[in-house]
Motif scaffolding. Structure first.
Motif, mmCIF file in Angstrom:
data_model
loop_
_atom_site.group_PDB
_atom_site.id
_atom_site.type_symbol
_atom_site.label_atom_id
_atom_site.label_comp_id
_atom_site.label_asym_id
_atom_site.label_seq_id
_atom_site.Cartn_x
_atom_site.Cartn_y
_atom_site.Cartn_z
ATOM 1 N N THR A 39 0.819 -1.213 0.000
ATOM 2 C CA THR A 39 0.000 0.000 0.000
ATOM 3 C C THR A 39 0.853 1.263 0.000
ATOM 4 O O THR A 39 0.331 2.359 0.188
ATOM 5 C CB THR A 39 -0.942 0.041 1.221
ATOM 6 N N LYS A 72 -5.152 4.398 -1.816
ATOM 7 C CA LYS A 72 -6.470 4.696 -1.275
ATOM 8 C C LYS A 72 -7.354 3.459 -1.377
ATOM 9 O O LYS A 72 -7.018 2.483 -2.053
ATOM 10 C CB LYS A 72 -7.097 5.866 -2.045
ATOM 11 N N GLU A 73 -8.501 3.500 -0.711
ATOM 12 C CA GLU A 73 -9.421 2.358 -0.697
ATOM 13 C C GLU A 73 -9.895 1.970 -2.091
ATOM 14 O O GLU A 73 -10.187 0.804 -2.342
ATOM 15 C CB GLU A 73 -10.613 2.646 0.211
ATOM 16 N N ASP A 74 -9.966 2.932 -3.012
ATOM 17 C CA ASP A 74 -10.428 2.621 -4.376
ATOM 18 C C ASP A 74 -9.317 2.042 -5.254
ATOM 19 O O ASP A 74 -9.515 1.785 -6.436
ATOM 20 C CB ASP A 74 -11.058 3.844 -5.040
#
Length: 94
Positions: A39, A72-74
């Motif tokens: 991440t 990011k989460e997307d």
């Protein structure tokens, strides 16, 4: 040698070796900021770094600054944002 890894208003100082890879550096960062290496995206200037590159191959020297962006989460990467610290004002108006 040491490197400074910056993200927004946060700076992480890490002791590294020129033979360390970007992946090794991301693992150390992950331990400190509780973020998986997958991440994280590291940058030198505006260039994204590849996990298999060593710091020596990248020309990273003692006290160099690297940028950090997180996923990011997307699934997209946040914009690389490094806040520069300004010298405190002495409170005297000119």
């Amino acid at each position: 040698m040491y490197v400074r890894v910056k993200r927004q208003k946060t700076t992480v100082f890490l002791q590294v070796n020129p033979t360390d890879t970007v992946a090794t550096l991301k693992s150390a960062i992950g331990d400190l900021i509780q973020q998986e290496p997958s991440t994280q995206q590291l940058y030198r200037g505006s260039t994204a770094l590849t996990d298999t590159q060593t710091l020596a191959e990248l020309g990273v020297h003692d006290d160099d600054e690297l940028g950090l962006a997180l996923k990011k989460e997307d699934g997209t990467w946040e914009a690389l944002e490094i806040m520069r610290h300004e010298a405190p004002s002495d409170g005297v108006a000119e």
